[in-house]
Design an enzyme around this catalytic site. Sequence first.
Site, PDB file in Angstrom:
ATOM      1  N   THR A  32       0.798  -1.220   0.000  1.00 53.54           N
ATOM      2  CA  THR A  32       0.000   0.000   0.000  1.00 53.54           C
ATOM      3  C   THR A  32       0.836   1.279   0.000  1.00 53.54           C
ATOM      4  O   THR A  32       1.939   1.302   0.566  1.00 53.54           O
ATOM      5  CB  THR A  32      -0.924   0.014   1.236  1.00 53.54           C
TER       6      THR A  32
ATOM      7  N   GLU B 181       0.269   3.594   1.838  1.00 52.39           N
ATOM      8  CA  GLU B 181       0.392   4.029   3.237  1.00 52.39           C
ATOM      9  C   GLU B 181       1.800   3.759   3.774  1.00 52.39           C
ATOM     10  O   GLU B 181       2.190   4.330   4.794  1.00 52.39           O
ATOM     11  CB  GLU B 181      -0.645   3.317   4.116  1.00 52.39           C
TER      12      GLU B 181
ATOM     13  N   LYS C  32       2.067  -3.302   7.133  1.00 51.51           N
ATOM     14  CA  LYS C  32       2.134  -3.579   5.691  1.00 51.51           C
ATOM     15  C   LYS C  32       3.577  -3.468   5.180  1.00 51.51           C
ATOM     16  O   LYS C  32       3.957  -4.151   4.231  1.00 51.51           O
ATOM     17  CB  LYS C  32       1.229  -2.597   4.937  1.00 51.51           C
TER      18      LYS C  32
HETATM   19  P1  NAP Z   1     -11.471  -4.518   2.361  1.00 54.08           P
HETATM   20  O1  NAP Z   1     -12.657  -4.181   1.515  1.00 54.08           O
HETATM   21  O2  NAP Z   1     -11.396  -3.971   3.737  1.00 54.08           O
HETATM   22  O3  NAP Z   1     -11.404  -6.129   2.440  1.00 54.08           O
HETATM   23  C1  NAP Z   1     -10.538  -6.772   3.347  1.00 54.08           C
HETATM   24  C2  NAP Z   1     -10.801  -8.262   3.291  1.00 54.08           C
HETATM   25  O4  NAP Z   1      -9.945  -8.920   4.244  1.00 54.08           O
HETATM   26  C3  NAP Z   1     -12.242  -8.655   3.679  1.00 54.08           C
HETATM   27  O5  NAP Z   1     -12.647  -9.705   2.833  1.00 54.08           O
HETATM   28  C4  NAP Z   1     -12.090  -9.158   5.098  1.00 54.08           C
HETATM   29  O6  NAP Z   1     -13.073 -10.087   5.477  1.00 54.08           O
HETATM   30  C5  NAP Z   1     -10.739  -9.853   4.989  1.00 54.08           C
HETATM   31  N1  NAP Z   1     -10.120 -10.111   6.294  1.00 54.08           N
HETATM   32  C6  NAP Z   1      -9.945  -9.242   7.320  1.00 54.08           C
HETATM   33  N2  NAP Z   1      -9.353  -9.870   8.349  1.00 54.08           N
HETATM   34  C7  NAP Z   1      -9.158 -11.149   7.982  1.00 54.08           C
HETATM   35  C8  NAP Z   1      -8.601 -12.296   8.618  1.00 54.08           C
HETATM   36  N3  NAP Z   1      -8.149 -12.258   9.866  1.00 54.08           N
HETATM   37  N4  NAP Z   1      -8.528 -13.459   7.910  1.00 54.08           N
HETATM   38  C9  NAP Z   1      -9.018 -13.546   6.657  1.00 54.08           C
HETATM   39  N5  NAP Z   1      -9.586 -12.509   6.014  1.00 54.08           N
HETATM   40  C10 NAP Z   1      -9.642 -11.319   6.668  1.00 54.08           C
HETATM   41  O7  NAP Z   1     -10.123  -4.131   1.616  1.00 54.08           O
HETATM   42  P2  NAP Z   1      -9.867  -3.792   0.053  1.00 54.08           P
HETATM   43  O8  NAP Z   1     -10.062  -2.348  -0.154  1.00 54.08           O
HETATM   44  O9  NAP Z   1     -10.562  -4.786  -0.790  1.00 54.08           O
HETATM   45  O10 NAP Z   1      -8.294  -4.020  -0.023  1.00 54.08           O
HETATM   46  C11 NAP Z   1      -7.744  -5.301  -0.338  1.00 54.08           C
HETATM   47  C12 NAP Z   1      -6.313  -5.361   0.151  1.00 54.08           C
HETATM   48  O11 NAP Z   1      -5.547  -4.333  -0.462  1.00 54.08           O
HETATM   49  C13 NAP Z   1      -6.137  -5.146   1.650  1.00 54.08           C
HETATM   50  O12 NAP Z   1      -5.062  -5.952   2.058  1.00 54.08           O
HETATM   51  C14 NAP Z   1      -5.768  -3.689   1.788  1.00 54.08           C
HETATM   52  O13 NAP Z   1      -5.013  -3.484   2.953  1.00 54.08           O
HETATM   53  C15 NAP Z   1      -4.939  -3.504   0.524  1.00 54.08           C
HETATM   54  N6  NAP Z   1      -4.926  -2.163  -0.071  1.00 54.08           N
HETATM   55  C16 NAP Z   1      -6.099  -1.529  -0.346  1.00 54.08           C
HETATM   56  C17 NAP Z   1      -6.076  -0.298  -0.980  1.00 54.08           C
HETATM   57  C18 NAP Z   1      -7.342   0.421  -1.343  1.00 54.08           C
HETATM   58  O14 NAP Z   1      -7.258   1.628  -1.613  1.00 54.08           O
HETATM   59  N7  NAP Z   1      -8.472  -0.253  -1.404  1.00 54.08           N
HETATM   60  C19 NAP Z   1      -4.836   0.262  -1.335  1.00 54.08           C
HETATM   61  C20 NAP Z   1      -3.681  -0.425  -1.066  1.00 54.08           C
HETATM   62  C21 NAP Z   1      -3.725  -1.661  -0.446  1.00 54.08           C
HETATM   63  P3  NAP Z   1     -14.479  -9.609   6.138  1.00 54.08           P
HETATM   64  O15 NAP Z   1     -15.391  -9.268   4.984  1.00 54.08           O
HETATM   65  O16 NAP Z   1     -14.917 -10.793   6.897  1.00 54.08           O
HETATM   66  O17 NAP Z   1     -14.182  -8.409   6.992  1.00 54.08           O
HETATM   67  O1  F7E Z   2      -8.844   8.174   4.344  1.00 50.91           O
HETATM   68  C1  F7E Z   2      -9.110  11.661   5.456  1.00 50.91           C
HETATM   69  C2  F7E Z   2      -8.224  10.725   6.241  1.00 50.91           C
HETATM   70  O2  F7E Z   2      -9.916   6.171   5.337  1.00 50.91           O
HETATM   71  C3  F7E Z   2      -8.348   8.994   3.323  1.00 50.91           C
HETATM   72  C4  F7E Z   2      -7.276   2.100   2.755  1.00 50.91           C
HETATM   73  O3  F7E Z   2      -7.830   1.398   1.665  1.00 50.91           O
HETATM   74  O4  F7E Z   2      -6.119   3.599   1.292  1.00 50.91           O
HETATM   75  C5  F7E Z   2      -7.032   3.545   2.365  1.00 50.91           C
HETATM   76  O5  F7E Z   2      -6.532   4.230   3.486  1.00 50.91           O
HETATM   77  C6  F7E Z   2      -8.017  10.370   3.873  1.00 50.91           C
HETATM   78  C7  F7E Z   2      -7.215  10.334   5.179  1.00 50.91           C
HETATM   79  O6  F7E Z   2      -8.327   5.930   3.370  1.00 50.91           O
HETATM   80  C8  F7E Z   2     -12.407  11.494   6.922  1.00 50.91           C
HETATM   81  O7  F7E Z   2      -7.658  11.409   7.367  1.00 50.91           O
HETATM   82  C9  F7E Z   2     -11.042  13.048   6.277  1.00 50.91           C
HETATM   83  O8  F7E Z   2      -6.196  11.295   5.107  1.00 50.91           O
HETATM   84  O9  F7E Z   2     -10.545   6.847   3.000  1.00 50.91           O
HETATM   85  P1  F7E Z   2      -9.517   6.739   4.037  1.00 50.91           P
HETATM   86  P2  F7E Z   2      -6.772   5.786   3.728  1.00 50.91           P
HETATM   87  O10 F7E Z   2      -6.507   6.044   5.158  1.00 50.91           O
HETATM   88  O11 F7E Z   2      -6.017   6.585   2.731  1.00 50.91           O
HETATM   89  C10 F7E Z   2      -4.815   3.024   1.567  1.00 50.91           C
HETATM   90  C11 F7E Z   2      -3.999   3.119   0.327  1.00 50.91           C
HETATM   91  C12 F7E Z   2      -4.911   1.666   2.145  1.00 50.91           C
HETATM   92  O12 F7E Z   2      -4.035   0.833   1.927  1.00 50.91           O
HETATM   93  C13 F7E Z   2      -5.970   1.431   3.156  1.00 50.91           C
HETATM   94  O13 F7E Z   2      -6.229   0.046   3.313  1.00 50.91           O
HETATM   95  O14 F7E Z   2      -9.244  11.030   4.180  1.00 50.91           O
HETATM   96  N1  F7E Z   2     -10.452  11.844   6.021  1.00 50.91           N
HETATM   97  N2  F7E Z   2     -12.237  12.848   6.828  1.00 50.91           N
HETATM   98  C14 F7E Z   2     -11.274  10.869   6.412  1.00 50.91           C
HETATM   99  N3  F7E Z   2     -11.167   9.531   6.349  1.00 50.91           N
HETATM  100  C15 F7E Z   2     -12.192   8.789   6.802  1.00 50.91           C
HETATM  101  N4  F7E Z   2     -12.132   7.432   6.718  1.00 50.91           N
HETATM  102  N5  F7E Z   2     -13.331   9.372   7.329  1.00 50.91           N
HETATM  103  C16 F7E Z   2     -13.480  10.712   7.418  1.00 50.91           C
HETATM  104  O15 F7E Z   2     -14.491  11.222   7.887  1.00 50.91           O
END
Ligand code: NAP
Ligand code: F7E
Length: 367
Positions: free
Chosen positions: A149, A151, A177
């Site tokens: 990620t 992050e 991560k």
């Molecule tokens: P998400 O919607 O939060 O899905 C996370 C998945 O992980 C869900 O299916 C959840 O199951 C499962 N999970 C959580 N804890 C677990 C455990 N202990 N054992 C087995 N499964 C478990 O995340 P996403 O947005 O699809 O992201 C997919 C992956 O990419 C994640 O690893 C995330 O950290 C990474 N990532 C996401 C982004 C983004 O912007 N979306 C960017 C960079 C990296 P439940 O449904 O049961 O909760």
């Molecule tokens: O926050 C700001 C918050 O929670 C984005 C995950 O998929 O992407 C995701 O992480 C920004 C942050 O995503 C609110 O402070 C303001 O700066 O949507 P977010 P994230 O933290 O960037 C990365 C790439 C991953 O890997 C993660 O799994 O938005 N923000 N106001 C807020 N965020 C939230 N959630 N809620 C607010 O009200």
Amino acid sequence: MVDTINLWSDLYILLSLFNYFNFMTKKALITGITGQDGAYLSNFLLKKGYKVYGAVRRTSSINTARLSDLGVLDKIELVTLDLSEITNIQRVIEKTEPDEIYNLAAQSFVQTSYEQPIYTSDIDGIGVTRILEIIRNMGGSPKFYQASTSEMFGKAQESPQNEKTPFYPRSPYGVAKLYSHWMTINYRESWDIHACSGILFNHESPLRGSEFVTRKISLGMAEIKNGKKDTINLGNLSAERDWGFAGDYVEAMWLMLQQKEPDDYVIATGQTHSVRNFTELAAKAVGIDIEWDINGLAERGICKKTGKIIISVDSSFNRPAETEHLLGDASKAERELNWKPTVNFESLVEMMVDHDLKRVEKGLVWF
Ligand code: NAP
Ligand code: F7E
């Protein structure tokens, strides 16, 4: 007699063909199948002809709504897997014999990682080592994709960020991560595993969880439009993210595993926007023009036409340590994987608001 012989030889040919195609069919195991990316990736792999095994953890209620939404639930085989349990992971891998494992499972909400740092480290960090150990013990296959990620860049040391940018994570999530990112590289270099780490920047979609800021805003705007809500409470409006479309990003995951040599890639759009900016566009999509009122510390977003407060700032959404600015440089992925995003920022916002408007109108908001 001749007919019986013909029948048996026909059956034999059919069986051989079946075995041949069965052997030719690639098998993928996706952890985190119930999440946003799991749904898009399974859809993508099914279209490529894969047999898809989707790993779900045991929960008290069914959470396959995203898979149903994309119409893939009855086309995949679900298996029970929790990343906290190595013997469970091992049995699932042995049973499914995948050619490729996509590890998407994680505690993925950054805000929660400050409250649950140990759980987050166990699942997002050690959980990955559990899978890598099993692959190592199996002699180096199947191929492995790790969901790393942006992050990990956290307090970004340069802009834009690429594969060589130094890491500086700002949350337990980012730290966990980063550990699994380096473990993936270490196992690739030590044990000759085809392991890739995709450093994906934020990617969103109508299937995004509603705790993440983009979906919170798109859903909130749809509810305001339908008179079901007055105001959306947000945290840091100035945070900037490189937001892309999840449907584009899962293709990059697959492309990484199809390369001869495993490697790590940044996947991003190369554009960054603030939360404030996302909010303005989402409001426009429901016909609201927002003007910002910065009176002292409490910034507010006000509807120009009605004077109503649409956005109010609530400091409880602020993070103890914020990632302020992210902007990705995906030129390596474009060069080596021939990957490019197809959905721009404006279309992404519109797509998300459109879907939420339809859901709210039909009373179909399920996550
Ligand atoms: P998400 O919607 O939060 O899905 C996370 C998945 O992980 C869900 O299916 C959840 O199951 C499962 N999970 C959580 N804890 C677990 C455990 N202990 N054992 C087995 N499964 C478990 O995340 P996403 O947005 O699809 O992201 C997919 C992956 O990419 C994640 O690893 C995330 O950290 C990474 N990532 C996401 C982004 C983004 O912007 N979306 C960017 C960079 C990296 P439940 O449904 O049961 O909760
Ligand atoms: O926050 C700001 C918050 O929670 C984005 C995950 O998929 O992407 C995701 O992480 C920004 C942050 O995503 C609110 O402070 C303001 O700066 O949507 P977010 P994230 O933290 O960037 C990365 C790439 C991953 O890997 C993660 O799994 O938005 N923000 N106001 C807020 N965020 C939230 N959630 N809620 C607010 O009200």
